[in-house]
Design an enzyme around this catalytic site. Structure first.
Site, PDB file in Angstrom:
ATOM      1  N   ASN A   8      -7.969 -20.362 -27.837  1.00 37.78           N
ATOM      2  CA  ASN A   8      -7.850 -21.825 -27.915  1.00 37.78           C
ATOM      3  C   ASN A   8      -9.207 -22.466 -28.154  1.00 37.78           C
ATOM      4  OD1 ASN A   8      -5.068 -22.394 -27.447  1.00 37.78           O
ATOM      5  ND2 ASN A   8      -5.353 -21.613 -25.363  1.00 37.78           N
ATOM      6  N   HIS A  11     -14.295 -24.084 -31.421  1.00 38.39           N
ATOM      7  CA  HIS A  11     -15.554 -23.684 -32.082  1.00 38.39           C
ATOM      8  C   HIS A  11     -15.405 -22.324 -32.739  1.00 38.39           C
ATOM      9  CE1 HIS A  11     -18.362 -26.809 -30.809  1.00 38.39           C
ATOM     10  NE2 HIS A  11     -17.683 -26.838 -29.686  1.00 38.39           N
ATOM     11  N   ASP A  68     -13.450 -11.165 -27.108  1.00 34.79           N
ATOM     12  CA  ASP A  68     -14.162 -11.547 -25.900  1.00 34.79           C
ATOM     13  C   ASP A  68     -15.638 -11.357 -26.207  1.00 34.79           C
ATOM     14  OD1 ASP A  68     -14.057 -12.688 -23.389  1.00 34.79           O
ATOM     15  OD2 ASP A  68     -14.332 -10.781 -22.382  1.00 34.79           O
ATOM     16  N   GLY A 149     -21.895 -23.092 -26.153  1.00 36.53           N
ATOM     17  CA  GLY A 149     -22.261 -22.065 -25.169  1.00 36.53           C
ATOM     18  C   GLY A 149     -23.773 -21.932 -25.017  1.00 36.53           C
ATOM     19  N   TYR A 150     -24.264 -20.711 -25.115  1.00 39.25           N
ATOM     20  CA  TYR A 150     -25.681 -20.415 -24.901  1.00 39.25           C
ATOM     21  C   TYR A 150     -26.517 -20.581 -26.172  1.00 39.25           C
ATOM     22  CZ  TYR A 150     -23.938 -18.292 -20.562  1.00 39.25           C
ATOM     23  OH  TYR A 150     -23.336 -18.083 -19.341  1.00 39.25           O
ATOM     24  N   LYS A 171     -25.934 -19.333 -38.999  1.00 39.79           N
ATOM     25  CA  LYS A 171     -25.524 -18.533 -37.829  1.00 39.79           C
ATOM     26  C   LYS A 171     -24.576 -17.422 -38.264  1.00 39.79           C
ATOM     27  CE  LYS A 171     -23.166 -18.809 -33.339  1.00 39.79           C
ATOM     28  NZ  LYS A 171     -22.375 -19.580 -32.384  1.00 39.79           N
ATOM     29  N   HIS A 176     -23.031 -12.211 -33.905  1.00 34.02           N
ATOM     30  CA  HIS A 176     -22.181 -11.187 -33.298  1.00 34.02           C
ATOM     31  C   HIS A 176     -20.741 -11.305 -33.797  1.00 34.02           C
ATOM     32  CE1 HIS A 176     -22.696 -14.924 -31.228  1.00 34.02           C
ATOM     33  NE2 HIS A 176     -21.615 -14.758 -30.493  1.00 34.02           N
ATOM     34  N   ARG A 177     -20.235 -12.561 -33.823  1.00 35.20           N
ATOM     35  CA  ARG A 177     -18.834 -12.754 -34.227  1.00 35.20           C
ATOM     36  C   ARG A 177     -18.659 -12.404 -35.704  1.00 35.20           C
ATOM     37  NH1 ARG A 177     -17.725 -15.820 -30.558  1.00 35.20           N
ATOM     38  NH2 ARG A 177     -19.065 -17.463 -31.311  1.00 35.20           N
TER      39      ARG A 177
HETATM   40  P1  IMP Z   1     -15.425 -15.906 -24.585  1.00 30.79           P
HETATM   41  O1  IMP Z   1     -14.908 -15.343 -23.302  1.00 30.79           O
HETATM   42  O2  IMP Z   1     -15.343 -14.967 -25.704  1.00 30.79           O
HETATM   43  O3  IMP Z   1     -14.819 -17.238 -24.868  1.00 30.79           O
HETATM   44  O4  IMP Z   1     -16.973 -16.169 -24.421  1.00 30.79           O
HETATM   45  C1  IMP Z   1     -17.539 -16.319 -23.152  1.00 30.79           C
HETATM   46  C2  IMP Z   1     -18.684 -17.284 -23.169  1.00 30.79           C
HETATM   47  O5  IMP Z   1     -19.727 -16.735 -23.949  1.00 30.79           O
HETATM   48  C3  IMP Z   1     -18.393 -18.641 -23.786  1.00 30.79           C
HETATM   49  O6  IMP Z   1     -17.861 -19.530 -22.847  1.00 30.79           O
HETATM   50  C4  IMP Z   1     -19.772 -19.084 -24.213  1.00 30.79           C
HETATM   51  O7  IMP Z   1     -20.462 -19.635 -23.136  1.00 30.79           O
HETATM   52  C5  IMP Z   1     -20.430 -17.761 -24.577  1.00 30.79           C
HETATM   53  N1  IMP Z   1     -20.371 -17.569 -26.036  1.00 30.79           N
HETATM   54  C6  IMP Z   1     -19.445 -16.898 -26.762  1.00 30.79           C
HETATM   55  N2  IMP Z   1     -19.766 -16.916 -28.066  1.00 30.79           N
HETATM   56  C7  IMP Z   1     -20.905 -17.638 -28.162  1.00 30.79           C
HETATM   57  C8  IMP Z   1     -21.722 -18.030 -29.272  1.00 30.79           C
HETATM   58  O8  IMP Z   1     -21.472 -17.744 -30.450  1.00 30.79           O
HETATM   59  N3  IMP Z   1     -22.799 -18.757 -28.952  1.00 30.79           N
HETATM   60  C9  IMP Z   1     -23.132 -19.110 -27.687  1.00 30.79           C
HETATM   61  N4  IMP Z   1     -22.406 -18.779 -26.631  1.00 30.79           N
HETATM   62  C10 IMP Z   1     -21.298 -18.048 -26.865  1.00 30.79           C
END
Ligand code: IMP
Length: 197
Positions: A8, A11, A68, A149-150, A171, A176-177
């Site tokens: 959901n 971003h 994840d 996020g970070y 980016k 990573h993604r």
């Molecule tokens: P998720 O469980 O995959 O949604 O990611 C866990 C957390 O990692 C997110 O709430 C963000 O704080 C951080 N995160 C995931 N992907 C990114 C990114 O591309 N940039 C910065 N923070 C990220």
């Protein structure tokens, strides 16, 4: 080919839609009217990605993938890792997570970190796991207003800018993604042959 991204996070959807190939139609949980809370209780990124994909697969006949992601900081033994979203507490936002991270690293010269994304794909009943990693460093303070996020405190190797100072296209060249997505494409192309970029 239609494929469901079991997330959901708007971003992430935007990031993946901006990379995805013409042969794939990416559907979100919203597109399928799935409103259920998806469990994220496993101790590893792999476990969580698989649990999310399996959960959504029970609700749709379409092929599904889930992700994840975690920020793994060397000086913190890999934390926040699988706890990245709720590092500072259950209902904390990204700002609180960054504050905690910077305070835990204060005075520490080892700023090495990496983002790691794991994708779990369930395609015609078979499960596949793929991983994308970007190495980098954690800044001493926030820089930039883009991303999420970070992003404001992470500088990928080879750059002088944080992810939050980059356009999405920049980016996407190293993230990573994006790297995990390349592997997802390769797998989908091998399996289906139409999900080309
Ligand atoms: P998720 O469980 O995959 O949604 O990611 C866990 C957390 O990692 C997110 O709430 C963000 O704080 C951080 N995160 C995931 N992907 C990114 C990114 O591309 N940039 C910065 N923070 C990220």
């Amino acid at each position: 080919m239609k494929i469901v991204f079991a997330s959901n996070n708007s971003h992430k959807l935007m990031e993946i839609r901006s990379i995805i190939g013409n042969g794939c139609e990416l559907l979100s949980l919203g597109d399928l009217n799935i409103t259920a809370d998806i469990p994220e209780e496993e101790p590893t990124l792999e476990g969580n990605a698989l649990a999310k994909a399996r959960f959504v697969k029970k609700l749709t006949a379409l092929n599904v993938f889930a992700d994840d992601t975690g920020l793994e900081v060397e000086a913190l033994g890999g934390l926040p890792g699988v706890k990245s979203a709720r590092f500072a507490g259950e209902n904390c936002d990204s700002s609180a997570n960054i504050d905690l991270l910077l305070s835990m690293l204060a005075g520490n010269s080892n700023r090495k970190a990496r983002f790691r994304t794991v994708f779990a794909l369930i395609y015609n009943g078979t499960e596949y796991i793929m991983e994308g990693i970007v190495d980098g460093t954690i800044t001493g303070e926030r820089k930039g207003g883009k991303g999420f996020g970070y992003d404001p405190v992470f500088i990928p190797c080879g750059s002088t800018k944080t992810f939050a100072e980059m356009e999405l296209s920049e980016k996407n060249m190293v993230s990573h993604r994006a790297r995990a997505l390349e592997k997802l494409y390769a797998e989908l192309n091998r399996l289906n042959g139409t999900c080309y970029k």
